[in-house]
Design a protein around this motif. Structure first.
Motif, PDB file in Angstrom:
ATOM      1  N   MET A  56       2.404 -52.845-109.823  1.00 39.77           N
ATOM      2  CA  MET A  56       1.628 -54.307-110.199  1.00 39.77           C
ATOM      3  C   MET A  56       1.794 -53.999-111.683  1.00 39.77           C
ATOM      4  O   MET A  56       1.878 -55.772-112.283  1.00 39.77           O
ATOM      5  CB  MET A  56       0.189 -53.730-110.012  1.00 39.77           C
ATOM      6  N   LYS A  57       1.540 -53.171-112.556  1.00 38.05           N
ATOM      7  CA  LYS A  57       2.268 -53.228-113.864  1.00 38.05           C
ATOM      8  C   LYS A  57       3.605 -53.816-113.877  1.00 38.05           C
ATOM      9  O   LYS A  57       3.389 -54.836-114.990  1.00 38.05           O
ATOM     10  CB  LYS A  57       2.057 -52.262-114.314  1.00 38.05           C
ATOM     11  N   LYS A  58       4.396 -53.035-113.144  1.00 31.99           N
ATOM     12  CA  LYS A  58       5.785 -54.378-113.446  1.00 31.99           C
ATOM     13  C   LYS A  58       5.822 -55.773-113.299  1.00 31.99           C
ATOM     14  O   LYS A  58       6.340 -56.587-114.231  1.00 31.99           O
ATOM     15  CB  LYS A  58       6.490 -53.117-112.665  1.00 31.99           C
ATOM     16  N   ALA A  59       4.573 -56.029-112.752  1.00 33.02           N
ATOM     17  CA  ALA A  59       4.508 -57.559-112.098  1.00 33.02           C
ATOM     18  C   ALA A  59       3.661 -58.163-113.157  1.00 33.02           C
ATOM     19  O   ALA A  59       4.401 -59.500-113.522  1.00 33.02           O
ATOM     20  CB  ALA A  59       4.075 -57.753-110.769  1.00 33.02           C
ATOM     21  N   ALA A  60       3.110 -57.690-114.065  1.00 28.37           N
ATOM     22  CA  ALA A  60       2.075 -58.013-115.028  1.00 28.37           C
ATOM     23  C   ALA A  60       2.803 -58.761-116.448  1.00 28.37           C
ATOM     24  O   ALA A  60       3.047 -59.470-116.929  1.00 28.37           O
ATOM     25  CB  ALA A  60       0.830 -57.293-114.805  1.00 28.37           C
ATOM     26  N   GLN A  61       3.840 -57.070-116.081  1.00 29.14           N
ATOM     27  CA  GLN A  61       4.307 -57.214-117.733  1.00 29.14           C
ATOM     28  C   GLN A  61       5.459 -58.555-117.779  1.00 29.14           C
ATOM     29  O   GLN A  61       6.154 -59.219-118.559  1.00 29.14           O
ATOM     30  CB  GLN A  61       5.329 -56.329-117.618  1.00 29.14           C
ATOM     31  N   GLU A  62       5.848 -59.361-116.215  1.00 27.53           N
ATOM     32  CA  GLU A  62       7.059 -60.296-116.315  1.00 27.53           C
ATOM     33  C   GLU A  62       6.649 -61.476-116.500  1.00 27.53           C
ATOM     34  O   GLU A  62       6.857 -62.320-117.565  1.00 27.53           O
ATOM     35  CB  GLU A  62       7.522 -60.219-114.487  1.00 27.53           C
ATOM     36  N   TYR A  63       5.118 -61.510-116.513  1.00 26.84           N
ATOM     37  CA  TYR A  63       4.597 -62.785-116.282  1.00 26.84           C
ATOM     38  C   TYR A  63       3.772 -62.865-117.368  1.00 26.84           C
ATOM     39  O   TYR A  63       4.132 -63.843-117.963  1.00 26.84           O
ATOM     40  CB  TYR A  63       3.447 -62.941-115.129  1.00 26.84           C
ATOM     41  N   ILE A  64       3.729 -61.822-118.491  1.00 23.52           N
ATOM     42  CA  ILE A  64       3.133 -61.807-119.784  1.00 23.52           C
ATOM     43  C   ILE A  64       4.468 -62.229-120.697  1.00 23.52           C
ATOM     44  O   ILE A  64       4.224 -63.544-121.409  1.00 23.52           O
ATOM     45  CB  ILE A  64       2.438 -60.159-119.951  1.00 23.52           C
ATOM     46  N   ARG A  65       5.451 -62.111-120.025  1.00 19.40           N
ATOM     47  CA  ARG A  65       6.326 -62.940-120.870  1.00 19.40           C
ATOM     48  C   ARG A  65       7.057 -64.194-120.343  1.00 19.40           C
ATOM     49  O   ARG A  65       6.775 -65.321-121.325  1.00 19.40           O
ATOM     50  CB  ARG A  65       8.164 -61.442-120.653  1.00 19.40           C
TER      51      ARG A  65
ATOM     52  N   ILE B   2       1.461 -64.552-122.707  1.00 16.91           N
ATOM     53  CA  ILE B   2       0.222 -64.143-122.785  1.00 16.91           C
ATOM     54  C   ILE B   2       0.103 -63.142-124.325  1.00 16.91           C
ATOM     55  O   ILE B   2       0.516 -62.017-123.955  1.00 16.91           O
ATOM     56  CB  ILE B   2      -0.324 -63.552-121.288  1.00 16.91           C
ATOM     57  N   ARG B   3      -0.386 -64.096-125.000  1.00 18.61           N
ATOM     58  CA  ARG B   3      -0.897 -62.777-126.741  1.00 18.61           C
ATOM     59  C   ARG B   3      -2.017 -61.919-125.984  1.00 18.61           C
ATOM     60  O   ARG B   3      -3.447 -62.539-125.333  1.00 18.61           O
ATOM     61  CB  ARG B   3      -1.337 -63.893-127.382  1.00 18.61           C
ATOM     62  N   CYS B   4      -1.816 -60.415-126.002  1.00 22.42           N
ATOM     63  CA  CYS B   4      -2.242 -59.417-125.365  1.00 22.42           C
ATOM     64  C   CYS B   4      -2.082 -58.525-125.978  1.00 22.42           C
ATOM     65  O   CYS B   4      -0.480 -58.623-126.707  1.00 22.42           O
ATOM     66  CB  CYS B   4      -2.277 -59.451-123.865  1.00 22.42           C
ATOM     67  N   THR B   5      -2.567 -57.073-125.784  1.00 19.51           N
ATOM     68  CA  THR B   5      -1.617 -56.033-126.760  1.00 19.51           C
ATOM     69  C   THR B   5      -1.511 -54.987-124.862  1.00 19.51           C
ATOM     70  O   THR B   5      -0.300 -53.691-125.840  1.00 19.51           O
ATOM     71  CB  THR B   5      -3.287 -54.981-126.934  1.00 19.51           C
ATOM     72  N   GLY B   6      -1.120 -55.668-123.795  1.00 19.60           N
ATOM     73  CA  GLY B   6      -0.532 -55.062-123.343  1.00 19.60           C
ATOM     74  C   GLY B   6      -1.103 -55.309-121.935  1.00 19.60           C
ATOM     75  O   GLY B   6      -2.141 -56.469-121.344  1.00 19.60           O
ATOM     76  N   GLU B   7      -0.226 -55.121-120.591  1.00 16.29           N
ATOM     77  CA  GLU B   7      -0.799 -54.951-119.307  1.00 16.29           C
ATOM     78  C   GLU B   7      -2.472 -54.128-118.791  1.00 16.29           C
ATOM     79  O   GLU B   7      -2.898 -54.661-118.003  1.00 16.29           O
ATOM     80  CB  GLU B   7       0.598 -54.931-118.284  1.00 16.29           C
TER      81      GLU B   7
END
Length: 538
Positions: free
Chosen positions: A404-413, A417-422
């Motif tokens: 779940m976190k790995k997929a979120a990191q890919e979408y953030i990149r 998405i401006r955030c501190t992390g997933e």
């Protein structure tokens, strides 16, 4: 900095969240009766500036802020928004804060109700006083009339089109007798052109009465038109503090994003074969969505196309996806891939490969108090059992949080998405970044048809092009059919193969994106266009 000729002064204001610097040495002055246009990309720091001013809890709970703020010459440090309201500062937020079951009058007069004494109250105390409803209605009417709009003070908020809700929000703030400073956060984002023009004129009238206004908007032409002063914020710093009316949209856009921005939107050349098979046929659809009623819509959607649906606010364009996806009562006939699609069932729509990015991202699209990675994966996990590992031969399903976190990191990149992390809570993100989370959530479902409603509402000029490009790329790489509903005609013309215009709850016509903008305008006004049409059968 504390001069009394200025209603508001920021002096070296800074803020840091969990090691992430979001504001740096913000310094400016706002004069009495002046309009300040505050612009910047999502995540530039605009919301944080206002949260500090209003004493929002998340500021004090994260260590406070640096620098000083002066209001009417006195240093302030409000502990909560009520302190700001009592001092004479009002704010209209981007997301509505109205009570749907209350009338316009009841919302405008909320917590400031006018009462009248009765025999019982004279004997047993003020608590038994009754509401003076005629006087309350008179006060509410005066506030509404000051905006030069026609809204019944007796109308329930739940029954209003979205534009009227925005005017009620503003009327509530200006009705406060002591208001000296009004903050408007994207007030025209949900308004039609004519409604936006009314609001801009009302803002000028309020300023002429001595009320200072901070106007936060991504509609740069409106900012230039109405502002006495414009501040451009980028990465938490003031890049420019200039007089209004002295700059162009292109200049402001370049200051906002820190790079040259092309002023021309490239028209999409349709690559869709007009003989291509249909993925969905809509016949005589009606939808009972307050403020966006659909009366009789028939539409054919081709496999792999990007179909645009446009029209003025309140004409029914938003009702179409909401009805098909089962969020509001609907009737008629929808055939999806050759089979009848049962209406009024959101679960069935999702189970059969449909996805929806709603215009109401906070009410429908997001779990605000959950982290980013949960928001992106939640629907996929529920609908498709994605991110679930079988344990004990399938007797138990266990969440695979690593994936779940790995997929979120890919979408953030991918979506920047401006955030501190997933792990950051979605509530803490700016409106534009919340919208990107909604897109990522829909993409993660790998839908066959994706309905996207107002995808760029409240998103800055730099992020708009990124979101539109993401939709084009997703359509191209996955052959996903996309239906984009938007109030921004030029954005529809930039990425759509065909554009259907809705007027009075029906399809007024379908045009090729290259057709002159005037013909789209005629359709929106209910006048039959004479140009190059693209009908359902073409």
């Amino acid at each position: 900095m504390a001069g009394e000729d200025h209603v508001l002064s920021y002096d070296g204001v800074g803020k840091e969240f969990f090691g992430n610097r979001v504001l740096k040495n913000v310094t400016f002055k706002l004069g009495k009766g002046k309009i300040l246009g505050l612009v910047g990309e999502n995540g530039a720091g605009k919301s944080t500036m206002m949260k500090i001013l209003f004493g929002m809890r998340e500021i004090s709970e994260t260590g406070g802020y640096e620098g000083k703020i002066y209001f009417n010459g006195k240093e302030i440090n409000f502990q909560n928004p009520m302190d700001a309201l009592n001092a004479g500062i009002g704010m209209v937020h981007q997301e509505f804060s109205l009570i749907p079951g209350f009338t316009a009058t009841e919302n405008i007069m909320l917590n400031r109700e006018i009462t009248k004494t009765s025999v019982l109250s004279k004997i047993l105390g003020q608590k038994l006083s009754t509401l003076d409803r005629p006087q309350m209605q008179k006060e509410a009417e005066n506030a509404i009339n000051s905006l030069d709009v026609k809204i019944s003070p007796d109308m329930l908020i739940a029954e209003m089109p979205v534009g009227h809700k925005q005017f009620v929000e503003i009327a509530r703030e200006i009705d406060r007798s002591q208001v000296q400073l009004l903050v408007l956060d994207e007030p025209t984002a949900v308004l039609t052109e004519s409604e936006a023009e009314i609001l801009l004129k009302a803002m000028k009238r309020l300023a002429a009465k001595g009320i200072s206004i901070i106007f936060i908007s991504h509609r740069l032409q409106e900012v230039i038109e109405v502002s006495d002063q414009i501040i451009v914020l980028r990465d938490g710093e003031i890049i420019k503090d200039i007089s209004g009316g002295t700059v162009s949209i292109k200049e402001i856009a370049e200051w906002m994003v820190g790079r040259e921005v092309s002023g021309r939107k490239e028209k999409r050349e349709s690559a869709i074969d007009h003989n291509q098979d249909l993925i969905m046929e809509v016949e005589n659809l009606w939808v009972d969505m307050p403020g966006e009623l659909v009366h009789d819509v028939s539409l054919k959607i081709r496999r792999g196309e990007i179909l645009g649906i446009g029209g003025l606010a309140g004409q029914g364009k938003l009702g179409i996806p909401n009805g098909i996806m089962g969020l509001f009562p609907a009737g008629g006939k929808v055939r999806y891939d050759g089979a009848d699609l049962p209406l009024n069932s959101a679960k069935f729509a999702l189970d059969t490969g449909l996805a929806f990015v709603s215009e109401d991202r906070r009410g429908v699209g997001l779990l605000l108090d959950e982290p980013i990675y949960w928001n992106i994966s939640f629907s996929s996990m529920q609908v498709q059992q994605k991110y679930l590992r079988k344990v004990l031969g399938g007797l138990i399903l266990w969440r695979d949080e690593k994936e779940m976190k790995k997929a979120a990191q890919e979408y953030i990149r991918a979506l920047e998405i401006r955030c501190t992390g997933e792990k950051q809570k979605v509530r803490e993100l700016s409106g534009g970044n919340q919208q990107k989370i909604c897109l990522a959530k829909a993409f993660d479902l790998n839908p066959r048809i994706l309905f996207v409603s107002e995808p760029t509402r409240g998103i800055d000029i730099g992020a708009k092009s990124l979101v539109l490009e993401a939709l084009k790329r997703y359509n191209r790489e996955n052959n996903t059919t996309i239906v984009m509903i938007s109030s921004e005609l030029e954005e529809l013309r930039a990425i759509c193969d065909r554009i259907a215009i809705v007027c009075e709850g029906k399809i007024a016509g379908i045009l090729h994106p290259s057709v002159d903008a005037m013909e789209f305008g005629l359709l929106m006004a209910g006048v039959k266009a004479e140009g190059k049409k693209v009908n359902n059968h073409a």
